[in-house]
Design a protein around this motif. Structure first.
Motif, mmCIF file in Angstrom:
data_model
loop_
_atom_site.group_PDB
_atom_site.id
_atom_site.type_symbol
_atom_site.label_atom_id
_atom_site.label_comp_id
_atom_site.label_asym_id
_atom_site.label_seq_id
_atom_site.Cartn_x
_atom_site.Cartn_y
_atom_site.Cartn_z
ATOM 1 N N GLY A 405 24.279 -37.908 44.297
ATOM 2 C CA GLY A 405 25.163 -36.886 44.814
ATOM 3 C C GLY A 405 25.115 -35.607 43.999
ATOM 4 N N PHE A 406 25.218 -35.764 42.662
ATOM 5 C CA PHE A 406 25.298 -34.598 41.777
ATOM 6 C C PHE A 406 24.480 -34.873 40.529
ATOM 7 C CE2 PHE A 406 27.582 -32.694 38.070
ATOM 8 C CZ PHE A 406 27.255 -31.371 38.327
ATOM 9 N N MET A 407 23.848 -33.822 40.013
ATOM 10 C CA MET A 407 23.090 -33.946 38.768
ATOM 11 C C MET A 407 23.267 -32.691 37.937
ATOM 12 S SD MET A 407 19.017 -34.665 38.163
ATOM 13 C CE MET A 407 18.315 -34.663 36.497
ATOM 14 N N ALA A 408 23.365 -32.881 36.636
ATOM 15 C CA ALA A 408 23.371 -31.772 35.686
ATOM 16 C C ALA A 408 22.611 -32.207 34.451
ATOM 17 C CB ALA A 408 24.793 -31.360 35.320
ATOM 18 N N ASN A 409 21.781 -31.329 33.911
ATOM 19 C CA ASN A 409 21.023 -31.737 32.720
ATOM 20 C C ASN A 409 21.117 -30.741 31.580
ATOM 21 O OD1 ASN A 409 19.332 -29.744 33.660
ATOM 22 N ND2 ASN A 409 17.567 -31.074 34.015
ATOM 23 N N GLY A 410 22.272 -30.082 31.473
ATOM 24 C CA GLY A 410 22.489 -29.230 30.310
ATOM 25 C C GLY A 410 23.315 -28.012 30.635
ATOM 26 N N GLY A 411 23.429 -27.123 29.657
ATOM 27 C CA GLY A 411 24.285 -25.958 29.788
ATOM 28 C C GLY A 411 25.652 -26.249 29.214
ATOM 29 N N ILE A 412 26.650 -25.501 29.683
ATOM 30 C CA ILE A 412 28.010 -25.679 29.185
ATOM 31 C C ILE A 412 28.995 -25.127 30.211
ATOM 32 C CG2 ILE A 412 28.104 -23.465 27.962
ATOM 33 C CD1 ILE A 412 29.621 -24.949 25.709
ATOM 34 N N GLY A 413 30.183 -25.740 30.258
ATOM 35 C CA GLY A 413 31.265 -25.216 31.079
ATOM 36 C C GLY A 413 31.145 -25.476 32.565
ATOM 37 N N HIS A 414 30.295 -26.428 32.980
ATOM 38 C CA HIS A 414 30.140 -26.711 34.405
ATOM 39 C C HIS A 414 31.291 -27.576 34.908
ATOM 40 C CE1 HIS A 414 26.281 -24.945 33.987
ATOM 41 N NE2 HIS A 414 25.672 -25.990 33.467
ATOM 42 N N LYS A 415 31.567 -27.476 36.226
ATOM 43 C CA LYS A 415 32.617 -28.281 36.842
ATOM 44 C C LYS A 415 32.131 -28.779 38.200
ATOM 45 C CE LYS A 415 36.463 -25.734 34.708
ATOM 46 N NZ LYS A 415 35.628 -24.750 33.984
ATOM 47 N N PHE A 416 32.380 -30.069 38.446
ATOM 48 C CA PHE A 416 32.096 -30.681 39.741
ATOM 49 C C PHE A 416 33.341 -31.446 40.123
ATOM 50 C CE2 PHE A 416 30.433 -34.129 42.443
ATOM 51 C CZ PHE A 416 29.660 -33.401 43.340
ATOM 52 N N TYR A 417 34.177 -30.876 40.997
ATOM 53 C CA TYR A 417 35.439 -31.532 41.296
ATOM 54 C C TYR A 417 35.837 -31.365 42.754
ATOM 55 C CZ TYR A 417 37.486 -26.854 40.370
ATOM 56 O OH TYR A 417 37.798 -25.512 40.370
ATOM 57 N N GLN A 418 36.613 -32.345 43.220
ATOM 58 C CA GLN A 418 37.137 -32.381 44.583
ATOM 59 C C GLN A 418 36.022 -32.278 45.624
ATOM 60 O OE1 GLN A 418 40.459 -29.547 43.483
ATOM 61 N NE2 GLN A 418 41.513 -30.812 45.013
ATOM 62 N N ASN A 419 34.982 -33.059 45.425
ATOM 63 C CA ASN A 419 33.906 -33.181 46.397
ATOM 64 C C ASN A 419 33.906 -34.591 46.970
ATOM 65 O OD1 ASN A 419 32.364 -30.512 45.776
ATOM 66 N ND2 ASN A 419 32.637 -31.478 43.777
ATOM 67 N N THR A 420 33.395 -34.736 48.176
ATOM 68 C CA THR A 420 33.214 -36.045 48.790
ATOM 69 C C THR A 420 31.729 -36.317 48.937
ATOM 70 O OG1 THR A 420 35.320 -36.042 49.989
ATOM 71 C CG2 THR A 420 33.550 -37.412 50.883
ATOM 72 N N VAL A 421 31.288 -37.474 48.436
ATOM 73 C CA VAL A 421 29.882 -37.876 48.541
ATOM 74 C C VAL A 421 29.845 -39.217 49.271
ATOM 75 C CG1 VAL A 421 27.750 -38.356 47.312
ATOM 76 C CG2 VAL A 421 29.380 -36.698 46.370
ATOM 77 N N TYR A 422 29.116 -39.250 50.376
ATOM 78 C CA TYR A 422 29.057 -40.430 51.240
ATOM 79 C C TYR A 422 27.624 -40.938 51.290
ATOM 80 C CZ TYR A 422 29.112 -43.041 55.693
ATOM 81 O OH TYR A 422 28.982 -43.993 56.673
ATOM 82 N N PHE A 423 27.418 -42.166 50.812
ATOM 83 C CA PHE A 423 26.086 -42.769 50.787
ATOM 84 C C PHE A 423 25.940 -43.743 51.962
ATOM 85 C CE2 PHE A 423 27.170 -41.737 46.404
ATOM 86 C CZ PHE A 423 26.029 -41.096 45.949
ATOM 87 N N ASP A 424 24.735 -43.792 52.522
ATOM 88 C CA ASP A 424 24.471 -44.701 53.630
ATOM 89 C C ASP A 424 23.043 -45.216 53.507
ATOM 90 O OD1 ASP A 424 24.071 -46.045 56.002
ATOM 91 O OD2 ASP A 424 24.997 -44.518 57.260
#
Length: 608
Positions: A405-424
């Motif tokens: 659903g989401f990937m991050a591999n560095g940096g600073i101060g990132h935000k991933f919030y209030q998302n919906t991820v649906y796998f099938d």
């Protein structure tokens, strides 16, 4: 000819956020997904320069009566300082581009008078710019109805559907065997296509890509550049990136890049299905370098599909807003990849569906959102973790990603919030992971909170997900912070794992599904201490009825831009034990409610 007046940006923002404006004809994905971007009243102006490639006028003067008609004419006239000019593409027209860079122009406007590209007239169809070319095929094998075309390797479309490619093996006839109708292969400088008996590729329905880029829009090499608005174009079939916005080479005079907007456009058919390293993005927008980034980039209401890599890739941007876009069937990330030197981006209210299955040979990321950690100078990894910062994604819907659903591999101060991820997994053939972090960033470089990750049980009971993937915890191991997430899977005990990427981050993580063990190991990192999982995970409390998520009965496909029922992906239970009720988000999957960590709801949907 339509004559509609633009409105100021503050009014535009209110209309977009409140979804007051209806979508125009020909842009039904906007109304179907409630994007609410009205490109006519908000952006389009009466053209000062008219273009109609199907015009039969005896003159080419750029007027309504005598519009310009060819790619060559546009590339001469649309150049350099174009402040206040409006280039109108006639709706329903089709421009077939040629040359490696397709329609390639270098322009700029001013803050007070941007250069605008928009549709005119009232046909339902958007104006199309395509690199798709009808070519003459030669019959190679009559018994198997295999045809050939001599060219560099490109992909083939039939009635706008990309024909699946097979890797060449032994011989053309063995590769394109009896199970390979409407499949292609490439070898020896020729494209081979097998069709059902009695059919021909010379009937006008078969196209190949004739250009690496379909629309190559460059902001000019001048000190203050940019101020360009593009809306309402349908751009197709670039064998590298279909729609590209980059600096005019060499870029040595550029000091600032400001105000580039892409509104209500469609981009599709990008890439070549092979193992070569190409962009393959539906849309790709880049600044000049680490220090000269595009400011005030705005991408809204766009639809991307049939891309072998990402729906949208950004590099060298500062403060970009990407909202209310939709994608279907992209190989890479279905919403966005922030690949290099991006800061303070806001990614919100987007919907990306079905990623990672587009190519048969070029299998890509299969994700939703990726905050990469590269620097534009040299396009190398940013070992300092300072070139990518404060990027935020919220209220996005990511459905059917194949890998993550989401990937991050560095940096600073990132935000991933209030998302919906649906796998099938029944759709994608893979269960996927909620999120993945890699790299050498400091602990807490990214906050992952208040998201709903839901794995549809499906019928393939052997598709067991890795709930999360990370490196072995420790200093500078890119371990995120965050809390109040819901990880819901209904597979059996010890089958849904809290896992490591290339190693074991804590005792038993690769062999147990225990939420208790995971929370204990993550306590030192302020990660997921109040998050919930299903009762299939030891320590989990959620059941199918307690979360009550509505599984969709209709999902997008070619030409289908919506899901059903209308409340699909909505958690209908009144509350999730241990956290706040799943209410307060807003209609569909977006609302402009501010984020508050102590009172935020879970996921991107209105609850019961």
């Amino acid at each position: 000819m339509s004559n509609r007046n633009p409105i100021d940006q503050s009014t535009l923002a209110m209309k977009i956020l409140n979804s007051e404006a209806p979508a125009p004809n020909g842009l039904d994905w906007l109304s179907d997904t409630l994007n609410g971007v009205d490109i006519y009243s908000c952006f389009a102006k009466t053209p000062t320069i008219f273009f109609d490639p199907q015009s039969t006028a005896t003159k080419s003067q750029g007027t309504y009566k005598y519009p310009y008609k060819t790619q060559a004419e546009l590339q001469v006239v649309i150049a350099g300082h174009m402040a206040g000019q409006v280039l109108g593409f006639k709706r329903g027209s089709v421009l077939r581009v040629t040359g490696a860079f397709g329609l390639s122009i270098s322009v700029y406007g001013t803050a007070a008078k941007p250069f605008v590209i928009c549709p005119y007239d009232d046909a339902n169809a958007l104006p199309i710019i395509t690199a798709g070319a009808n070519v003459t095929w030669v019959l190679f094998d009559a018994g198997n109805n295999i045809w050939s075309y001599t060219a560099a390797e490109v992909d083939v479309w039939r009635s706008n559907a990309r024909q699946k490619k097979k890797a060449f093996s032994t011989s053309v006839i063995e590769t394109l065997d009896s199970s390979s109708n409407n499949r292609t292969t490439y070898t020896g400088g020729k494209i081979y296509l097998r069709l059902p008996a009695g059919e021909t590729p010379n009937d006008g329905t078969i196209e190949v890509s004739a250009s690496s880029y379909t629309f190559d829009l460059n902001y000019s090499n001048v000190p203050a550049t940019g101020n360009i608005i593009v809306c309402g174009l349908d751009v197709q079939k670039g064998s590298n990136n279909t729609f590209s916005i980059t600096p005019e080479s060499p870029g040595n005079l550029i000091n600032t890049i400001d105000n580039i907007q892409v509104i209500g456009c469609r981009a599709s058919g990008s890439g070549i299905d092979n193992n070569a390293i190409l962009g393959r993005d539906a849309m790709c927008i880049y600044g000049l370098n680490n220090d000269k980034r595009i400011a005030n980039l705005y991408v809204a209401g766009c639809y991307c599909t049939d891309s072998l890599n990402h729906a949208l890739e950004l590099g060298g941007t500062s403060g970009a807003i990407v909202e209310k876009n939709m994608s279907y069937d992209c190989g890479g990330n279905s919403i966005i990849e922030l690949w290099t030197s991006c800061d303070n981006a806001i990614i919100r209210y987007n919907w990306g569906d079905y990623s990672g299955t587009t190519g048969n040979i070029a299998i890509q990321a299969g994700g939703g959102i990726f905050f990469a950690n590269r620097e534009l100078n040299g396009d190398t990894d940013d070992t300092t973790n300072t070139k990518n910062f404060n990027n935020t994604a919220y209220f996005n819907l990511i459905t059917r990603p194949r890998i993550k659903g989401f990937m991050a591999n560095g940096g600073i101060g990132h935000k991933f919030y209030q998302n919906t991820v649906y796998f099938d997994s029944d759709s994608t053939g893979s269960s996927g992971t909620a999120w993945l972090t890699t790299g050498t960033a400091a602990t807490g470089f990214c906050n992952i909170s208040n998201n709903l990750f839901y794995w549809n049980p499906g019928i393939k009971a052997n598709w067991y997900p890795n709930m999360v993937l990370m490196q072995a915890p420790g200093a500078n191991a890119s371990i995120p912070s965050g809390d109040y997430n819901v990880y819901f899977t209904w597979w059996g005990t010890a089958k849904s794992l809290w896992n490591a990427k290339g190693g074991t981050p804590f005792a038993g993580s690769n062999t147990t599904s225990s939420l208790i063990i995971y929370k204990t190991a993550m306590a030192a990192y302020s990660l997921d201490q109040n998050s919930l999982a299903s009762i299939k995970n030891a320590g989990g409390t959620l059941t199918l009825s307690s979360i009550g998520l509505v599984v969709p009965t209709i999902l997008p496909a070619a030409g289908v831009y919506h899901y059903a029922p209308d409340n699909a992906f909505v958690p209908m239970a009144s509350a999730v034990p241990g956290i706040r009720t799943l209410t307060g988000i807003g209609k569909k999957y977006f609302d402009d409610k501010p984020y508050a960590a102590t009172s935020a709801t879970i996921g991107a949907f209105l609850g019961a």
